[in-house]
Design a protein around this motif. Structure first.
Motif, short mmCIF file in Angstrom:
data_model
loop_
_atom_site.label_atom_id
_atom_site.label_comp_id
_atom_site.label_asym_id
_atom_site.label_seq_id
_atom_site.Cartn_x
_atom_site.Cartn_y
_atom_site.Cartn_z
N ILE A 1 -8.48 -2.45 1.37
CA ILE A 1 -9.29 -2.31 0.16
C ILE A 1 -9.92 -0.93 0.10
O ILE A 1 -9.91 -0.26 -0.94
CB ILE A 1 -10.39 -3.39 0.12
N GLU A 2 -10.48 -0.48 1.22
CA GLU A 2 -11.12 0.83 1.27
C GLU A 2 -10.09 1.95 1.05
O GLU A 2 -10.38 2.95 0.38
CB GLU A 2 -11.83 1.01 2.60
N LEU B 1 -9.91 -4.40 -6.94
CA LEU B 1 -10.30 -4.28 -5.54
C LEU B 1 -11.71 -4.83 -5.31
O LEU B 1 -11.98 -5.45 -4.27
CB LEU B 1 -10.25 -2.80 -5.10
N MET B 2 -12.59 -4.61 -6.27
CA MET B 2 -13.95 -5.12 -6.15
C MET B 2 -13.95 -6.65 -6.09
O MET B 2 -14.69 -7.27 -5.34
CB MET B 2 -14.80 -4.65 -7.32
N MET C 1 0.83 -1.20 0.00
CA MET C 1 0.00 0.00 0.00
C MET C 1 0.87 1.26 0.00
O MET C 1 0.52 2.26 -0.60
CB MET C 1 -0.93 -0.01 1.22
N LYS C 2 2.04 1.21 0.67
CA LYS C 2 2.94 2.36 0.68
C LYS C 2 3.44 2.66 -0.73
O LYS C 2 3.57 3.82 -1.13
CB LYS C 2 4.11 2.11 1.62
N ASP C 3 3.76 1.59 -1.51
CA ASP C 3 4.23 1.78 -2.87
C ASP C 3 3.13 2.41 -3.74
O ASP C 3 3.39 3.27 -4.58
CB ASP C 3 4.65 0.44 -3.48
N GLY D 1 -7.33 1.60 -0.72
CA GLY D 1 -7.00 1.54 -2.15
C GLY D 1 -8.08 2.17 -3.00
O GLY D 1 -7.79 2.87 -3.98
N ALA D 2 -9.35 1.94 -2.62
CA ALA D 2 -10.46 2.53 -3.38
C ALA D 2 -10.43 4.05 -3.29
O ALA D 2 -10.72 4.76 -4.26
CB ALA D 2 -11.78 1.99 -2.85
N GLU D 3 -10.07 4.58 -2.12
CA GLU D 3 -9.97 6.03 -1.96
C GLU D 3 -8.85 6.60 -2.82
O GLU D 3 -9.00 7.67 -3.43
CB GLU D 3 -9.72 6.37 -0.48
N ILE D 4 -7.74 5.88 -2.91
CA ILE D 4 -6.63 6.32 -3.76
C ILE D 4 -7.06 6.38 -5.22
O ILE D 4 -6.76 7.34 -5.94
CB ILE D 4 -5.41 5.38 -3.59
N THR D 5 -7.79 5.36 -5.68
CA THR D 5 -8.24 5.36 -7.07
C THR D 5 -9.19 6.53 -7.34
O THR D 5 -9.14 7.14 -8.41
CB THR D 5 -8.95 4.04 -7.45
N ARG D 6 -10.04 6.85 -6.37
CA ARG D 6 -10.95 7.99 -6.54
C ARG D 6 -10.17 9.29 -6.66
O ARG D 6 -10.51 10.16 -7.46
CB ARG D 6 -11.94 8.05 -5.38
#
Length: 282
Positions: A101-102, A70-71, A1-3, A104-109
């Motif tokens: 997951i949440e 992620l989904m 997640m850091k990467d 990661g989803a925030e990062i994609t948004r």
């Protein structure tokens, strides 16, 4: 997640540099007979615009694909929850996976939002499919909540930004869940409606065909004073540190940006109902 977070920051930094350079070039005013200089400015503008478009498209594509991955992970976590009791040693590990997951989803948004420069990415979509996808992601791990959904067949297709509509639904589901700390029901319904000149005046939208989504809960509800402020930015009834107050305000902006309308009905101890409509494709 850091990467992933590091790559996100690098990508956004690159987009910022490109946008800054574009702004600088746009502010240049060709003067006199500086033909060579003017030609270079035009070429540089074209080159920077192409780079910005390529990077933005690439960033948006990667973020969208990553969100789909992620989904898939969330779906499997939800299935694992069904056979895992809270006292099982793996239960906390599943919770940790879900938190990642949440995140990661925030990062994609964030990447999608910045890549588009605040603009929506419209395309014809089926709202039933978007609702079903969001329900699976949200409801799988929340055993205390029962989600009861009803979908109209052949629902009007709409022109929308799928990621933004998912964000609206996620905000509505989260608010409903938080209003029922001891568990409860979330009811979701889709249907076609037709607004005519007699019933559009208070809604502020043109007459025509719309796809409607209703999200209802049997939670704590709101008094009238609170209900009238729910779409205000930074307004929240949650305790300090528990919410930003931007969820419903963002939802309001997204739906209005799609040419639709959103309304809230609520009563203390009787739950809340949120209804929003998007114009159907002609």
């Amino acid at each position: 997640m850091k990467d992933i977070e590091k790559n996100k920051e690098q990508l956004i930094a690159e987009l910022k540099k490109l946008r800054t350079r574009m702004a600088e070039l746009e502010s240049c005013k060709p003067r006199g007979e500086q033909t060579d200089c003017n030609s270079k400015i035009i070429d540089d503008r074209r080159h920077q615009a192409m780079r910005l478009d390529v990077v933005s498209t690439l960033a948006g594509g990667i973020a969208h694909d990553f969100n789909n991955l992620l989904m898939g992970i969330q779906g499997n976590v939800s299935l694992m929850y069904l056979n895992t009791k809270p006292d099982h040693p793996n239960y906390k590990k599943l919770q940790s996976i879900e938190e990642n997951i949440e995140s990661g989803a925030e990062i994609t948004r964030q990447i999608l939002g910045f890549a588009r420069g605040g603009k929506y990415h419209f395309k014809p979509v089926n709202l039933n499919e978007i609702v079903k996808k969001t329900v699976i992601m949200f409801g799988g791990s929340r055993r205390e909540i029962r989600i009861k959904d009803e979908y109209q067949e052949n629902l009007y297709r709409v022109r929308a930004d799928q990621i933004q509509i998912e964000q609206v639904l996620f905000s509505l589901f989260t608010n409903a869940w938080e209003a029922m700390p001891d568990g409860g029901n979330i009811y979701i319904k889709t249907r076609d409606i037709v607004l005519n000149n007699n019933n559009i005046r208070p809604l502020g939208v043109p007459a025509g065909r719309y796809a409607q989504i209703t999200v209802k809960d049997n939670g704590a509800g709101m008094d009238n004073a609170t209900r009238q402020r729910v779409f205000e930015p930074y307004f929240t009834t949650k305790e300090r540190g528990r919410g930003t107050g931007l969820g419903l305000a963002a939802a309001f902006g997204i739906i209005k940006g799609h040419g639709g309308m959103i309304e809230v009905e609520s009563e203390k101890a009787k739950g809340t109902t949120v209804v929003f409509c998007l114009p159907a494709l002609k």
